[in-house]
Design a protein around this motif. Structure first.
Motif, PDB file in Angstrom:
ATOM      1  N   VAL A  90      73.716  57.892  59.740  1.00  0.00           N
ATOM      2  CA  VAL A  90      72.841  57.695  60.825  1.00  0.00           C
ATOM      3  C   VAL A  90      71.215  56.660  60.498  1.00  0.00           C
ATOM      4  CG1 VAL A  90      72.497  58.691  63.042  1.00  0.00           C
ATOM      5  CG2 VAL A  90      73.856  59.897  62.213  1.00  0.00           C
ATOM      6  N   LEU A  91      71.228  57.309  59.919  1.00  0.00           N
ATOM      7  CA  LEU A  91      69.410  56.430  60.291  1.00  0.00           C
ATOM      8  C   LEU A  91      70.114  54.429  59.784  1.00  0.00           C
ATOM      9  CD1 LEU A  91      66.638  58.614  59.206  1.00  0.00           C
ATOM     10  CD2 LEU A  91      67.388  57.925  61.383  1.00  0.00           C
ATOM     11  N   SER A  92      70.969  54.719  59.024  1.00  0.00           N
ATOM     12  CA  SER A  92      71.326  53.221  57.748  1.00  0.00           C
ATOM     13  C   SER A  92      72.383  52.584  58.667  1.00  0.00           C
ATOM     14  CB  SER A  92      71.948  53.902  56.977  1.00  0.00           C
ATOM     15  OG  SER A  92      72.208  52.950  55.805  1.00  0.00           O
ATOM     16  N   ALA A 152      79.234  59.685  56.431  1.00  0.00           N
ATOM     17  CA  ALA A 152      80.173  59.957  57.794  1.00  0.00           C
ATOM     18  C   ALA A 152      78.937  59.792  58.520  1.00  0.00           C
ATOM     19  CB  ALA A 152      80.707  61.559  57.518  1.00  0.00           C
ATOM     20  N   GLY A 153      77.405  59.920  58.776  1.00  0.00           N
ATOM     21  CA  GLY A 153      76.519  59.489  59.009  1.00  0.00           C
ATOM     22  C   GLY A 153      77.020  57.720  59.340  1.00  0.00           C
ATOM     23  N   THR A 154      76.376  57.405  58.351  1.00  0.00           N
ATOM     24  CA  THR A 154      76.878  55.870  58.961  1.00  0.00           C
ATOM     25  C   THR A 154      78.292  55.700  59.809  1.00  0.00           C
ATOM     26  OG1 THR A 154      78.500  55.286  57.170  1.00  0.00           O
ATOM     27  CG2 THR A 154      76.426  55.311  56.532  1.00  0.00           C
ATOM     28  N   ALA A 155      79.381  56.342  59.630  1.00  0.00           N
ATOM     29  CA  ALA A 155      80.564  55.929  60.398  1.00  0.00           C
ATOM     30  C   ALA A 155      80.045  56.916  61.931  1.00  0.00           C
ATOM     31  CB  ALA A 155      81.898  57.310  60.302  1.00  0.00           C
ATOM     32  N   LEU A 156      79.155  57.417  62.164  1.00  0.00           N
ATOM     33  CA  LEU A 156      78.910  58.248  63.495  1.00  0.00           C
ATOM     34  C   LEU A 156      77.486  57.232  64.039  1.00  0.00           C
ATOM     35  CD1 LEU A 156      77.695  61.893  63.031  1.00  0.00           C
ATOM     36  CD2 LEU A 156      79.432  61.154  64.251  1.00  0.00           C
ATOM     37  N   GLY A 157      77.298  56.644  63.386  1.00  0.00           N
ATOM     38  CA  GLY A 157      76.015  55.857  63.965  1.00  0.00           C
ATOM     39  C   GLY A 157      76.876  54.017  64.845  1.00  0.00           C
ATOM     40  N   GLU A 158      78.036  54.033  63.490  1.00  0.00           N
ATOM     41  CA  GLU A 158      78.445  52.693  64.629  1.00  0.00           C
ATOM     42  C   GLU A 158      79.193  53.258  65.854  1.00  0.00           C
ATOM     43  OE1 GLU A 158      78.149  50.129  63.643  1.00  0.00           O
ATOM     44  OE2 GLU A 158      77.762  50.798  61.201  1.00  0.00           O
ATOM     45  N   TRP A 193      89.526  57.938  68.553  1.00  0.00           N
ATOM     46  CA  TRP A 193      89.731  58.400  67.557  1.00  0.00           C
ATOM     47  C   TRP A 193      91.086  57.155  66.834  1.00  0.00           C
ATOM     48  CZ3 TRP A 193      88.133  62.377  66.085  1.00  0.00           C
ATOM     49  CH2 TRP A 193      87.557  63.459  66.583  1.00  0.00           C
ATOM     50  N   THR A 194      91.656  56.059  66.807  1.00  0.00           N
ATOM     51  CA  THR A 194      92.191  55.279  66.060  1.00  0.00           C
ATOM     52  C   THR A 194      90.422  54.212  65.876  1.00  0.00           C
ATOM     53  OG1 THR A 194      94.126  54.669  67.550  1.00  0.00           O
ATOM     54  CG2 THR A 194      93.109  52.551  65.722  1.00  0.00           C
ATOM     55  N   PHE A 195      89.560  54.649  66.504  1.00  0.00           N
ATOM     56  CA  PHE A 195      88.521  53.194  66.117  1.00  0.00           C
ATOM     57  C   PHE A 195      87.316  53.832  64.626  1.00  0.00           C
ATOM     58  CE2 PHE A 195      83.933  52.717  66.707  1.00  0.00           C
ATOM     59  CZ  PHE A 195      83.938  51.883  66.529  1.00  0.00           C
ATOM     60  N   PHE A 196      87.262  55.639  65.972  1.00  0.00           N
ATOM     61  CA  PHE A 196      86.695  56.377  64.273  1.00  0.00           C
ATOM     62  C   PHE A 196      87.227  56.801  63.437  1.00  0.00           C
ATOM     63  CE2 PHE A 196      84.084  60.839  64.013  1.00  0.00           C
ATOM     64  CZ  PHE A 196      83.105  60.245  63.168  1.00  0.00           C
ATOM     65  N   GLY A 197      88.586  57.203  63.594  1.00  0.00           N
ATOM     66  CA  GLY A 197      89.514  57.889  62.022  1.00  0.00           C
ATOM     67  C   GLY A 197      89.172  56.707  60.876  1.00  0.00           C
TER      68      GLY A 197
END
Length: 397
Positions: A114-116, A189-195, A280-284
């Protein structure tokens, strides 16, 4: 009569153009003032706005928590049950302690991910600082020990060669990838959450009917491209390419942008939010692209870079370089020898001063300090933007 109507229409048109020009100038002035709101230029005002925005965000989060009372209650109940079971003696205690260690391990790497990626490009580059060196350390240890069955604990905090080699964990590319798979996927997964913040901000702006600055920039770039009034820079062309790919291809366009190192991916999140792409389309697509495809490529690259055969080839190459080659070869050999000594030690040995490690620590602290300052600046500028919108609403009322 016609002349009067024509004169009235011309005056009305001039008034509208003048009003638009004034509005555009005011918006440009506010943007420049907001960009100058940084710690090293206006420290007291920046800190004041930062504290105010932080308080408003905390209050907003508190209101959001109160609106989901059932979810909060169930979550607290699960935490209390987990805490109680982990402190009650019984045969389940070993399983609970193992689960607790794995949970904190996963949260650690998710947090670094997430920090990244959070902060619209100002995030902390935790792959270079943490995950990359971790994978390199495991790779070097695998070739030195000849096996990947490291004792756990102390792995992953400290890597010791196993006393008994496990035939299922012989040193190979696939086994090394398996060994670091969990931390790599959690980091991805953390980088995905950060977006998600850019996506939600653009989506909220679109639903509220207010244009976001990044959307206005894209519209300006498209207008310039259509009218051919100016030449686009390489950065502008890249931004348009990302936006058009996401807008036209959808899920697979987002997946393609997320699967490769892409400094402009925040723009893809803003585009998806603006065009109301389903969550869910974007996050998936982002989760699959970053946590599976991109992470597999990055892990593979680090392992190949630090494999034993390639290191020997680098040593031979450095030996053939005149003047400085021998110096770099000696430094690299010293670093690798110290690393091998750490892998093979069974008792705690006296550690010598490692100037490279000290320099790395200073570098990490500098990056963390820069990241904290960027968050302060960003929140202060958000509060300034909030004040400007409040003034516009007061004028329109």
């Amino acid at each position: 009569m016609d002349n009067q109507n024509t004169s009235h229409n011309n005056s009305s048109g001039d008034f509208v153009k003048s009003n638009k020009r004034h509005t555009k100038q005011m918006a440009l002035h506010e943007k420049r003032e907001r960009e100058s709101l940084v710690v090293w230029r206006k420290p007291f005002q920046t800190l004041d706005y930062f504290v105010r925005e932080l308080g408003m965000n905390a209050y907003s989060a508190y209101r959001s928590v109160l609106s989901h009372k059932l979810t909060v209650f169930v979550s607290l109940l699960c935490v209390v049950l987990f805490y109680g079971l982990s402190h009650v003696d019984g045969p389940h205690r070993i399983l609970m302690e193992y689960s607790q260690r794995k949970m904190w391990f996963c949260l650690y790497w998710v947090g670094l991910g997430v920090l990244s990626s959070i902060g619209l490009g100002t995030g902390l580059h935790t792959f270079v600082l943490y995950l990359g060196p971790h994978i390199a350390q495991v790779t070097l240890a695998a070739y030195e020990c000849g096996n990947l069955n490291f004792p756990e604990p102390p792995y992953p905090d400290e890597i010791l060669c196993p006393t008994v080699n496990d035939p299922r964990w012989v040193t190979s590319l696939l086994n090394i990838m398996r060994k670091v798979q969990l931390e790599a996927v959690m980091w991805g997964a953390g980088t995905a959450l950060g977006e998600l913040p850019p996506y939600f901000m653009a989506r909220a702006a679109r639903l509220s009917g207010k244009e976001d600055e990044d959307d206005e920039e894209l519209e300006e770039l498209k207008r310039i491209k259509k009218t051919k009034k100016g030449a686009l820079t390489l950065s502008d062309r890249a931004k348009l390419a990302v936006q058009q790919l996401v807008e036209r291809v959808g899920f697979f366009g987002i997946l393609a942008c997320a699967s490769v190192p892409n400094p402009l991916f925040d723009l893809a999140g803003i585009t998806c939010g603006h065009f109301l792409v389903p969550f869910w389309t974007f996050f998936g697509a982002v989760l699959i692209g970053k946590a599976v495809i991109k992470m597999t490529l990055q892990v593979f690259f680090v392992i190949v870079t630090f494999n034993d055969t390639l290191i020997k080839k680098i040593m031979v190459f450095l030996e053939s370089v005149p003047s400085v080659g021998i110096v770099f070869q000696r430094l690299l050999r010293e670093v690798l020898d110290k690393q091998k000594e750490r892998f093979n030690k069974k008792d705690q040995v006296e550690k010598s001063v490692n100037y490279i490690g000290k320099a790395f620590e200073v570098f990490v602290l500098s990056m963390i300090l820069y990241f904290v300052i960027s968050i302060v600046n960003s929140l202060a500028q958000s509060y300034h933007k909030r004040l400007c919108k409040r003034k516009e609403n007061d004028k329109s009322a």
